[in-house]
Design a protein around this motif. Structure first.
Motif, PDB file in Angstrom:
ATOM      1  N   ASP A   1       0.873  -1.226  -0.032  1.00 34.44           N
ATOM      2  CA  ASP A   1      -0.099   0.044   0.187  1.00 34.44           C
ATOM      3  C   ASP A   1       0.905   1.251   0.053  1.00 34.44           C
ATOM      4  O   ASP A   1       2.059   1.232  -0.152  1.00 34.44           O
ATOM      5  CB  ASP A   1      -0.951   0.044   1.310  1.00 34.44           C
ATOM      6  CG  ASP A   1      -0.166  -0.186   2.516  1.00 34.44           C
ATOM      7  OD1 ASP A   1       1.054   0.129   2.672  1.00 34.44           O
ATOM      8  OD2 ASP A   1      -0.981  -0.474   3.559  1.00 34.44           O
ATOM      9  N   ALA A   2       0.152   2.485   0.080  1.00 31.81           N
ATOM     10  CA  ALA A   2       1.151   3.725   0.057  1.00 31.81           C
ATOM     11  C   ALA A   2       2.038   3.788   0.829  1.00 31.81           C
ATOM     12  O   ALA A   2       3.250   4.415   0.869  1.00 31.81           O
ATOM     13  CB  ALA A   2      -0.001   4.871   0.148  1.00 31.81           C
TER      14      ALA A   2
ATOM     15  N   GLU B   1      10.518   3.115  -0.615  1.00 36.15           N
ATOM     16  CA  GLU B   1      11.357   4.366  -1.404  1.00 36.15           C
ATOM     17  C   GLU B   1      12.454   4.773  -0.592  1.00 36.15           C
ATOM     18  O   GLU B   1      13.856   5.253  -0.837  1.00 36.15           O
ATOM     19  CB  GLU B   1      10.398   5.495  -1.713  1.00 36.15           C
ATOM     20  CG  GLU B   1      10.964   6.685  -2.514  1.00 36.15           C
ATOM     21  CD  GLU B   1      10.196   7.449  -3.099  1.00 36.15           C
ATOM     22  OE1 GLU B   1      10.461   8.323  -3.936  1.00 36.15           O
ATOM     23  OE2 GLU B   1       9.116   7.583  -2.407  1.00 36.15           O
TER      24      GLU B   1
ATOM     25  N   LEU C   1       5.042   1.563   0.289  1.00 31.18           N
ATOM     26  CA  LEU C   1       5.861   1.958  -0.749  1.00 31.18           C
ATOM     27  C   LEU C   1       6.771   3.165  -0.298  1.00 31.18           C
ATOM     28  O   LEU C   1       7.852   3.526  -0.603  1.00 31.18           O
ATOM     29  CB  LEU C   1       4.710   2.546  -1.935  1.00 31.18           C
ATOM     30  CG  LEU C   1       4.162   1.413  -2.716  1.00 31.18           C
ATOM     31  CD1 LEU C   1       3.085   1.942  -3.579  1.00 31.18           C
ATOM     32  CD2 LEU C   1       5.264   0.520  -3.382  1.00 31.18           C
ATOM     33  N   ALA C   2       6.338   4.039   0.706  1.00 30.92           N
ATOM     34  CA  ALA C   2       7.023   5.070   1.191  1.00 30.92           C
ATOM     35  C   ALA C   2       7.984   4.636   1.950  1.00 30.92           C
ATOM     36  O   ALA C   2       9.095   5.154   1.868  1.00 30.92           O
ATOM     37  CB  ALA C   2       6.038   5.931   2.119  1.00 30.92           C
TER      38      ALA C   2
ATOM     39  N   GLU D   1       7.503   1.870 -10.419  1.00 29.91           N
ATOM     40  CA  GLU D   1       7.913   3.234 -10.023  1.00 29.91           C
ATOM     41  C   GLU D   1       8.958   3.268  -9.320  1.00 29.91           C
ATOM     42  O   GLU D   1       9.729   4.410  -9.357  1.00 29.91           O
ATOM     43  CB  GLU D   1       6.660   3.996  -9.388  1.00 29.91           C
ATOM     44  CG  GLU D   1       6.111   3.401  -8.184  1.00 29.91           C
ATOM     45  CD  GLU D   1       4.933   2.451  -8.581  1.00 29.91           C
ATOM     46  OE1 GLU D   1       3.993   2.302  -7.844  1.00 29.91           O
ATOM     47  OE2 GLU D   1       4.942   1.696  -9.655  1.00 29.91           O
TER      48      GLU D   1
END
Length: 437
Positions: free
Chosen positions: A75-76, A83, A79-80, A107
């Protein structure tokens, strides 16, 4: 749907839920059939235990106890975290391929402007297309069977004949889920004739992520006259589990060099089978375990010499502190046709505490009569005289020990041809040494 926990006795991972789990996995037809057969094979044994000879030193029923639920798509928040981990573990001058909780994330990956002759796609897409090459791993090993049953994503990399990649490929496995989960990944790497590539695999975690499981496998094919340099860096969270396997086929006059550096995870196992299938090929495998606390790391290598006039070198070193446990099992099989084989294996372990443990099990099985083969194993402590010499010249005890440990593992790390990647491995070793205080 998440998969149920696998308990110790028969390790019934999914039970009646497996059909639901399978429905969410990529691939139909022969791929789905292979998954079912592999799951049935896994259920016959369950998690491997000490009564299985190849697993006698790594009892997963005692160490891991269960298989966690399959990680959902990130989920977001995941992903954060991923990253941030990518930035922390970035390597200059490489093409990055990022798997977050077992899912290839475009991405965060460098999938555009590929070099001529380089092809990259996701395992999910390959399985959906029915690519049976990804099913070539046998299922006799229960953890490989489980990986076959549950593999979700990964990378499929192909290098065309005659292509020599200018950029190393960096596959980054990142655990980023906020819950305790397991990822099941598999990759296929194929090098065409007279091609060359460098592959780096990193296993890391996002900030605050722990107690996860990595289940990974790779199928590697190196064509005639090709060269693959392979570096594995295991820096998982200290309460994670990393269970990985590889099957490598080496063609005529080809070269395969692999170096593994393991400083992370609570318990890990890397099982690699290398088959030298073409004459005048060379294989060099080197590994380093740097362990402390209660870490357990198992490296199991099988080298199959099937044809004449080939060379293999296996070198493995372990530094074990506190109550850590390092395992090396190496077996060289020389078939009857493989005359004039030159194969050598050496494993050394350095124990830094009275409770540290190292099990070394080198083996030779030779059916040819014109060969040069040998193996050896040694376990010891730091040389008191060398320590005294360094301390007499003003070095504190920990710094003196660090110098001797760096020299001990340096030979394996020096086998990395690329200067930047060698520096990366050295940095991983230095971080482990710094953490000792």
């Amino acid at each position: 749907m998440n998969i149920a926990l696998a308990k110790t006795e028969k390790a019934d991972v999914a039970g009646a839920n497996f059909a639901s789990v399978l429905a969410g996995q990529p691939g139909a037809g022969k791929v789905a059939d292979a998954r079912r057969r592999a799951f049935d094979q896994f259920q016959l044994i369950g998690l491997p235990h000490r009564r299985i000879e190849d697993w006698k030193y790594t009892d997963l029923r005692a160490l891991m106890r269960e298989v966690l639920p399959i990680a959902p798509a990130p989920d977001a928040a995941a992903l954060a975290r991923a990253e941030a981990a990518v930035k922390l573990h970035a390597i200059d001058g490489v093409r990055r391929l990022v798997l977050v909780d077992g899912t290839l994330v475009a991405e965060l990956s460098d999938l555009s402007a590929l070099e001529q002759g380089l092809s990259i796609r996701s395992l999910r897409d390959a399985l959906a297309a029915g690519d049976e090459r990804l099913l070539s791993l046998g299922t006799a090993d229960p953890m490989v069977a489980l990986n076959t049953a549950l593999m979700t994503d990964g990378v499929v990399i192909a290098v065309a004949d005659g292509i020599k990649l200018s950029q190393p490929l960096h596959v980054v496995h990142i655990a980023a889920s906020a819950t305790k989960t397991a990822s099941f990944t598999r990759s296929l790497i194929q090098l065409g004739k007279n091609s060359a590539a460098t592959l780096v695999e990193s296993y890391v975690a996002g900030e605050g992520v722990g107690a996860y499981q990595v289940h990974d496998a790779a199928v590697i094919s190196i064509g005639d006259g090709a060269r693959l340099d392979h570096v594995r860096l295991i820096e998982d969270a200290r309460d994670a589990f990393n269970i990985a396997a590889a099957e490598v086929r080496v063609g005529t006059q080809a070269h395969y060099g692999v170096v593994g550096i393991n400083t992370g995870s609570l318990a890990s196992r890397y099982s690699s089978t290398v088959t030298i299938a073409g004459e005048h090929a060379r294989v060099e495998t080197n590994g380093v375990n740097l362990l402390n606390g209660t870490q357990h790391a198992d490296t199991t290598l099988v080298m199959n010499h099937d044809v004449p006039h080939c060379v293999s070198r296996e070198g493995f070193r372990a530094v074990v502190d506190d109550r850590g446990h390092s395992v090396f099992q190496g077996r060289i099989n020389v078939r009857q046709p493989a005359q004039q084989t030159d194969a050598k294996m050496m494993t050394r372990a350095l124990l830094l505490s009275d409770e540290a443990e190292a099990d070394n099990k080198p083996e030779l099985e030779i059916f040819a009569d014109d060969v040069t083969c040998g193996h050896g194993a040694a376990i010891g402590a730091l040389d008191d005289q060398l320590l005294f010499y360094l301390r007499a010249r003003g070095l504190p005890e920990k710094e003196a020990e660090a110098l001797l440990i760096q020299a001990f593992v340096g030979e394996a790390i020096e086998a990395i041809a690329d200067d930047n990647l060698r520096a990366l491995a050295i940095a991983a070793a230095e971080r482990w040494l710094a953490a000792r205080g």
